[in-house]
Design a protein around this motif. Structure first.
Motif, PDB file in Angstrom:
ATOM      1  N   TYR A  79       0.832  -1.209   0.000  1.00  9.47           N
ATOM      2  CA  TYR A  79       0.000   0.000   0.000  1.00  9.47           C
ATOM      3  C   TYR A  79       0.870   1.264   0.000  1.00  9.47           C
ATOM      4  N   PHE A  80       0.615   2.148   0.996  1.00  7.91           N
ATOM      5  CA  PHE A  80       1.456   3.321   1.235  1.00  7.91           C
ATOM      6  C   PHE A  80       1.779   3.311   2.722  1.00  7.91           C
ATOM      7  N   PRO A  81       2.736   4.128   3.176  1.00  6.36           N
ATOM      8  CA  PRO A  81       3.041   4.088   4.601  1.00  6.36           C
ATOM      9  C   PRO A  81       1.851   4.493   5.471  1.00  6.36           C
ATOM     10  N   ALA A 108      -8.852  11.451   3.652  1.00  9.62           N
ATOM     11  CA  ALA A 108      -8.750  11.909   2.257  1.00  9.62           C
ATOM     12  C   ALA A 108     -10.024  11.608   1.485  1.00  9.62           C
ATOM     13  N   SER A 109     -10.597  10.438   1.736  1.00 12.60           N
ATOM     14  CA  SER A 109     -11.817  10.061   1.016  1.00 12.60           C
ATOM     15  C   SER A 109     -12.931  11.041   1.331  1.00 12.60           C
ATOM     16  N   GLU A 110     -13.002  11.421   2.593  1.00  9.66           N
ATOM     17  CA  GLU A 110     -14.052  12.339   3.000  1.00  9.66           C
ATOM     18  C   GLU A 110     -13.811  13.723   2.411  1.00  9.66           C
ATOM     19  N   SER A 151      -7.152   7.327 -10.579  1.00  9.56           N
ATOM     20  CA  SER A 151      -7.362   7.927  -9.259  1.00  9.56           C
ATOM     21  C   SER A 151      -7.850   6.878  -8.261  1.00  9.56           C
ATOM     22  N   HIS A 152      -7.823   7.255  -7.002  1.00 10.50           N
ATOM     23  CA  HIS A 152      -8.184   6.350  -5.912  1.00 10.50           C
ATOM     24  C   HIS A 152      -9.666   5.980  -5.978  1.00 10.50           C
ATOM     25  N   SER A 153      -9.990   4.776  -5.527  1.00 10.30           N
ATOM     26  CA  SER A 153     -11.380   4.293  -5.592  1.00 10.30           C
ATOM     27  C   SER A 153     -12.342   5.218  -4.842  1.00 10.30           C
ATOM     28  N   ALA A 201      -8.111  15.943  -9.434  1.00 11.82           N
ATOM     29  CA  ALA A 201      -6.759  15.618  -9.901  1.00 11.82           C
ATOM     30  C   ALA A 201      -6.038  14.852  -8.793  1.00 11.82           C
ATOM     31  N   THR A 202      -5.045  14.068  -9.184  1.00 16.72           N
ATOM     32  CA  THR A 202      -4.244  13.366  -8.181  1.00 16.72           C
ATOM     33  C   THR A 202      -2.780  13.759  -8.328  1.00 16.72           C
ATOM     34  N   LEU A 203      -2.161  14.102  -7.220  1.00 18.03           N
ATOM     35  CA  LEU A 203      -0.705  14.258  -7.192  1.00 18.03           C
ATOM     36  C   LEU A 203      -0.179  13.063  -6.406  1.00 18.03           C
ATOM     37  N   GLY A 204       0.328  12.091  -7.123  1.00 17.04           N
ATOM     38  CA  GLY A 204       0.810  10.870  -6.474  1.00 17.04           C
ATOM     39  C   GLY A 204      -0.280   9.815  -6.421  1.00 17.04           C
ATOM     40  N   THR A 205      -0.569   9.176  -7.560  1.00 13.10           N
ATOM     41  CA  THR A 205      -1.646   8.176  -7.578  1.00 13.10           C
ATOM     42  C   THR A 205      -1.253   6.955  -6.743  1.00 13.10           C
ATOM     43  N   PRO A 261      -1.206  13.555   6.571  1.00 13.06           N
ATOM     44  CA  PRO A 261      -0.037  13.411   7.445  1.00 13.06           C
ATOM     45  C   PRO A 261       0.048  11.995   8.041  1.00 13.06           C
ATOM     46  N   HIS A 262      -1.082  11.280   8.062  1.00 11.99           N
ATOM     47  CA  HIS A 262      -1.035   9.904   8.597  1.00 11.99           C
ATOM     48  C   HIS A 262      -0.432   8.916   7.605  1.00 11.99           C
ATOM     49  N   LYS A 263      -0.106   9.397   6.409  1.00 16.42           N
ATOM     50  CA  LYS A 263       0.584   8.499   5.492  1.00 16.42           C
ATOM     51  C   LYS A 263       2.091   8.703   5.566  1.00 16.42           C
ATOM     52  N   TRP A 264       2.511   9.951   5.485  1.00 18.47           N
ATOM     53  CA  TRP A 264       3.954  10.118   5.262  1.00 18.47           C
ATOM     54  C   TRP A 264       4.582  11.206   6.118  1.00 18.47           C
TER      55      TRP A 264
HETATM   56  C1  LIG Z   1      -4.551   6.546   0.491  1.00 16.06           C
HETATM   57  C2  LIG Z   1      -5.185   7.372  -0.533  1.00 16.06           C
HETATM   58  C3  LIG Z   1      -6.505   7.809  -0.385  1.00 16.06           C
HETATM   59  C4  LIG Z   1      -7.397   7.364   0.742  1.00 16.06           C
HETATM   60  O1  LIG Z   1      -7.032   7.962   1.940  1.00 16.06           O
HETATM   61  P1  LIG Z   1      -7.919   7.828   3.253  1.00 16.06           P
HETATM   62  O2  LIG Z   1      -7.386   8.892   4.132  1.00 16.06           O
HETATM   63  O3  LIG Z   1      -7.714   6.457   3.797  1.00 16.06           O
HETATM   64  O4  LIG Z   1      -9.345   8.071   2.863  1.00 16.06           O
HETATM   65  C5  LIG Z   1      -7.019   8.660  -1.350  1.00 16.06           C
HETATM   66  N1  LIG Z   1      -6.269   9.048  -2.405  1.00 16.06           N
HETATM   67  C6  LIG Z   1      -4.996   8.649  -2.579  1.00 16.06           C
HETATM   68  C7  LIG Z   1      -4.210   9.133  -3.773  1.00 16.06           C
HETATM   69  C8  LIG Z   1      -4.407   7.790  -1.658  1.00 16.06           C
HETATM   70  O5  LIG Z   1      -3.140   7.384  -1.831  1.00 16.06           O
END
Ligand SMILES: *Cc1c(COP(=O)(O)O)cnc(C)c1O
Length: 443
Positions: A79-81, A108-110, A151-153, A201-205, A261-264
């Motif tokens: 996944y991602f960190p 992010a989804s919200e 893009s993300h689901s 748009a996505t920065l970092g798919t 911030p909870h990812k990276w």
């Molecule tokens: C991880 C990720 C999401 C989902 O993030 P959540 O905070 O779990 O909703 C959305 N978009 C991208 C590009 C992601 O990498």
């Protein structure tokens, strides 16, 4: 548990957590259990009498740990960190103790969904100001939103929840959306009588860490009254390093932006930050005001009271997440956080060069941040079999993605404790399994 016992158990728990973190790499990163393994290990009913704390802690090792995927193992590359740091854990504990209820920010989804709903509200008002006879449902069925096929689901889900058509835009050879492609589709849709109103748009798919060309897309969106939301859930954290800022060019055209911030950024789950250009677009879209949430300074539009934030998200309450951000930012400093990002990008580059040096493999997308997409040259089936072996051995853990119909392995630098020697070990492991796989397919 009274305060005195809490003092004692709390200190024990800190030791337990520190031991867990320090010895994590000795545990298999991926569990060796079948779904339902817990059933035979736990009673069918909750206990009638209180149990002993020591017994519960013993069961953590016996019952819980065997089923855990260790996301913070240095051998976790899936996944991602999921960011983690000691200051964030400490602050989370304090946040739990203060236990106040705040009223803004989501994941992010919200953030994507909220921006889509705000954009929907804005376009309905705009259309009605020109055509007052058009009803909301009449407008809704004509609305069209866009996002990358990469893009993300959660973006597709935002369309479903928001009840609007979400079109997937094809990407170029780098898996990014270009201005030309969007422009053509928007023009065609307008000719067909549709109302384009939103582009995510996505920065970092998620699949390959591709960057949509927002400097081309932004002006098109602004010109066409299309709200541009930028989902930078993973890569957004890297923009604290000046060398990555060129990837942000065009951000001035965005209506909203989100990063996790909870990812990276070393802040434990969950903590996601959203920025909106015109706060009135957001606040105006969701304003419902029961008397118990009114506040004297409300009309000034400033964040004098945290209660004002409740127009920014779907749930009313949120916990005190900013506290752990504050701890992490102060304990690491900008330099410490930059060093973390740079180190992980460096490790990804190191893995990339190991892959490139082996002619049996290929790199499938540019390595820009902490993600390497690679595969064995050959069929999808071959690569599926390789991943199956990797997962079964439980030495390292990673997940796949699809890029233009090809089955690709994603190697994401996740754990804060992953070092160069872990990367080399991981690669040795992958090549060993590849050797076994190729031997067997010859026989
Ligand atoms: C991880 C990720 C999401 C989902 O993030 P959540 O905070 O779990 O909703 C959305 N978009 C991208 C590009 C992601 O990498």
């Amino acid at each position: 548990m009274n305060a005195e016992e809490f003092r004692r158990r709390g200190k024990e728990m800190v030791d337990f957590v520190a031991d867990y973190m320090e010895n994590l790499e000795q545990r298999p990163v991926f569990p060796d259990v079948e779904p339902g393994y817990l059933r035979s290990l736990i009673p069918t009913e909750a206990p009638l009498e209180p149990e002993n704390y020591d017994e519960i802690m013993k069961d953590v090792e016996r019952v819980i740990m065997p089923g855990i995927t260790h996301w913070h193992s240095p051998y976790f590359y899936a996944y991602f960190p999921a960011a983690s740091s000691y200051p964030a854990m400490l602050a989370d504990m304090l946040s739990g103790a203060i236990g106040c209820i705040g009223f803004s920010w989501g994941t992010a989804s919200e953030a994507t969904l909220m921006s889509l709903l705000a954009a929907r509200c804005k376009i309905v008002r705009r259309v009605q100001s020109i055509n007052p006879e058009m009803s909301e449902p009449e407008i809704f069925i004509k609305l069209v939103a866009y996002t990358s096929e990469q893009s993300h689901s959660s973006v597709e889900r935002a369309g479903l929840i928001g009840g609007v058509m979400m079109k997937k835009i094809p990407t170029d050879s780098t898996y990014a959306v270009t201005g030309d492609t969007l422009k053509k589709i928007v023009e065609k849709d307008k000719e067909a009588g549709l109302i384009p109103f939103y582009f995510c748009a996505t920065l970092g798919t998620t699949a390959s860490c591709a960057f949509d060309h927002i400097s081309e897309l932004g002006p098109i969106c602004n010109e066409q009254n299309i709200w541009m939301h930028v989902d930078a859930a993973y890569a957004g954290s890297a923009f604290i390093c000046p060398e990555f800022r060129p990837l942000l060019n065009g951000i001035e055209f965005a209506d909203s932006f989100n990063l996790n911030p909870h990812k990276w950024l070393l802040v434990n789950f969950d903590c996601s930050a959203m920025w909106v250009k015109k706060r009135q677009d957001m606040i105006g879209a969701f304003k419902v005001e029961p008397l118990y949430l009114r506040h004297e300074n409300q009309e000034s539009g400033r964040f004098i009271s945290p209660e004002l934030g409740y127009h920014w998200q779907i749930p009313l309450g949120r916990r005190f997440r900013s506290l752990k951000m504050w701890f992490v930012f102060r304990m690491y400093g900008l330099q410490g956080l930059q060093a973390h990002i740079r180190k992980q990008v460096g490790l990804a580059k190191e893995f990339e060069s190991l892959v490139r040096a082996d002619k049996r493999f290929e790199i499938c997308a540019d390595v820009i941040m902490g993600l390497v997409c690679f595969r064995l040259k050959g069929s999808n089936e071959l690569n599926q079999n390789l991943l199956k072996r990797i997962t079964k051995r439980r030495e390292i853990h990673l997940v796949p993605c699809h890029l233009t119909g090809r089955f690709v392995l994603r190697f994401a630098i996740c754990s804060r404790t992953t070092e160069s020697h872990h990367i080399r070990e991981a690669w040795r492991h992958i090549t060993q399994l590849t050797f076994e796989l190729l031997q067997e397919s010859i026989q």
